[in-house]
Write an enzyme that holds these catalytic residues in place. Structure first.
Site, PDB file in Angstrom:
ATOM      1  N   GLN A  52     -11.114  20.829 -37.678  1.00 14.18           N
ATOM      2  CA  GLN A  52     -10.117  19.877 -37.171  1.00 14.18           C
ATOM      3  C   GLN A  52      -8.691  20.238 -37.603  1.00 14.18           C
ATOM      4  O   GLN A  52      -7.728  19.756 -37.024  1.00 14.18           O
ATOM      5  CB  GLN A  52     -10.431  18.454 -37.660  1.00 14.18           C
ATOM      6  CG  GLN A  52     -11.706  17.881 -37.088  1.00 14.18           C
ATOM      7  CD  GLN A  52     -11.899  16.466 -37.563  1.00 14.18           C
ATOM      8  OE1 GLN A  52     -12.456  16.239 -38.623  1.00 14.18           O
ATOM      9  NE2 GLN A  52     -11.399  15.511 -36.801  1.00 14.18           N
ATOM     10  N   CYS A  87     -12.933   9.491 -33.925  1.00 17.22           N
ATOM     11  CA  CYS A  87     -12.659  10.799 -34.520  1.00 17.22           C
ATOM     12  C   CYS A  87     -11.168  11.085 -34.408  1.00 17.22           C
ATOM     13  O   CYS A  87     -10.570  10.829 -33.362  1.00 17.22           O
ATOM     14  CB  CYS A  87     -13.457  11.866 -33.773  1.00 17.22           C
ATOM     15  SG  CYS A  87     -13.130  13.535 -34.341  1.00 17.22           S
ATOM     16  N   HIS A 123     -19.069  18.684 -36.640  1.00 22.13           N
ATOM     17  CA  HIS A 123     -17.808  19.404 -36.399  1.00 22.13           C
ATOM     18  C   HIS A 123     -17.934  20.892 -36.751  1.00 22.13           C
ATOM     19  O   HIS A 123     -17.417  21.738 -36.025  1.00 22.13           O
ATOM     20  CB  HIS A 123     -16.665  18.812 -37.237  1.00 22.13           C
ATOM     21  CG  HIS A 123     -15.927  17.684 -36.571  1.00 22.13           C
ATOM     22  ND1 HIS A 123     -15.292  17.832 -35.356  1.00 22.13           N
ATOM     23  CD2 HIS A 123     -15.696  16.413 -36.969  1.00 22.13           C
ATOM     24  CE1 HIS A 123     -14.701  16.671 -35.036  1.00 22.13           C
ATOM     25  NE2 HIS A 123     -14.943  15.796 -35.993  1.00 22.13           N
ATOM     26  N   HIS A 183     -21.443  13.294 -38.729  1.00 25.36           N
ATOM     27  CA  HIS A 183     -20.297  13.519 -37.850  1.00 25.36           C
ATOM     28  C   HIS A 183     -19.529  14.779 -38.283  1.00 25.36           C
ATOM     29  O   HIS A 183     -19.184  15.617 -37.449  1.00 25.36           O
ATOM     30  CB  HIS A 183     -19.398  12.271 -37.894  1.00 25.36           C
ATOM     31  CG  HIS A 183     -18.151  12.346 -37.069  1.00 25.36           C
ATOM     32  ND1 HIS A 183     -17.892  11.476 -36.028  1.00 25.36           N
ATOM     33  CD2 HIS A 183     -17.073  13.170 -37.145  1.00 25.36           C
ATOM     34  CE1 HIS A 183     -16.719  11.784 -35.498  1.00 25.36           C
ATOM     35  NE2 HIS A 183     -16.194  12.799 -36.155  1.00 25.36           N
ATOM     36  N   GLU A 184     -19.296  14.918 -39.597  1.00 26.65           N
ATOM     37  CA  GLU A 184     -18.512  16.068 -40.088  1.00 26.65           C
ATOM     38  C   GLU A 184     -19.310  17.368 -40.004  1.00 26.65           C
ATOM     39  O   GLU A 184     -18.756  18.413 -39.682  1.00 26.65           O
ATOM     40  CB  GLU A 184     -18.020  15.820 -41.524  1.00 26.65           C
ATOM     41  CG  GLU A 184     -17.181  14.560 -41.725  1.00 26.65           C
ATOM     42  CD  GLU A 184     -16.089  14.336 -40.695  1.00 26.65           C
ATOM     43  OE1 GLU A 184     -15.541  15.323 -40.159  1.00 26.65           O
ATOM     44  OE2 GLU A 184     -15.789  13.159 -40.392  1.00 26.65           O
ATOM     45  N   GLY A 190     -13.343  10.790 -43.051  1.00 23.11           N
ATOM     46  CA  GLY A 190     -13.954  12.112 -43.045  1.00 23.11           C
ATOM     47  C   GLY A 190     -13.092  13.105 -42.306  1.00 23.11           C
ATOM     48  O   GLY A 190     -12.307  12.726 -41.428  1.00 23.11           O
TER      49      GLY A 190
HETATM   50 NI    NI Z   1     -14.370  13.800 -36.171  1.00 22.33          NI
END
Ligand code: NI
Length: 170
Positions: free
Chosen positions: A56, A98, A144, A140-141, A51
């Site tokens: 990021q 991550c 972000h 999780h994404e 992912g």
């Molecule tokens: Ni991550």
């Protein structure tokens, strides 16, 4: 999706302010957005990771990619615009990592099942029901793009220990 001229993007890591920002909603799926998405997929597969979220790669926009098969199965690839978790049920602990928090793996409690709403690159509205690892990756994404890292889910004690470890490496 994966173009010949895809670029490997630099992944920013813990301490970079963009990782703590709430990302901007995407209003138009421009060629630029499509290029960023293609490069994100390439970067996610190359890392390798399952992912990736646009913050990021230092783009504060609501765009995420996920692929549990890491490029092995075309149908597993998800590229999601303005994703939102609209339903959560149950909870499960599992070890997580991550690409922006290198070399740290910790147990994180996440919903066992979710529903995510968003759009694909053709502006088609999507509703994805997910459980297990896919539910975890999508949570999780989406975190972000809301400026949240997986270590933010840990106890203050544990988080402080990890922060110290990470700062020593900078
Ligand atoms: Ni991550």
């Amino acid at each position: 999706m994966m173009k010949k001229d895809s670029t490997l993007l630099e992944i920013i890591t813990y301490g970079h302010p963009v990782l703590k920002q709430k990302a901007q909603e995407i209003k138009n799926i421009t060629e630029d957005i499509k290029n960023i998405a293609a490069n994100m997929v390439y970067t996610m597969h190359s890392s390798p990771g399952i992912g990736l979220a646009a913050p990021q790669i230092n783009q504060s926009i609501k765009l995420i990619t996920a692929d549990l098969s890491v490029g092995e199965k075309k149908e597993d690839l998800l590229v999601l615009i303005n994703p939102e978790i609209t339903f959560r049920e149950g909870n499960k602990d599992m070890e997580e990592g991550c690409l922006s928090v290198p070399e740290i793996n910790e147990n994180v409690n996440r919903p066992a099942q979710i529903v995510l709403k968003g759009y694909d690159l053709n502006e088609k509205e999507l509703e994805i029901s997910a459980e297990g690892l896919l539910a975890r990756v999508l949570c999780h994404e989406v975190d972000h793009i809301n400026g949240i890292l997986f270590i933010d889910h840990l106890s203050p004690l544990k988080k402080n220990l990890i922060k110290k470890k990470l700062k020593k490496r900078l």
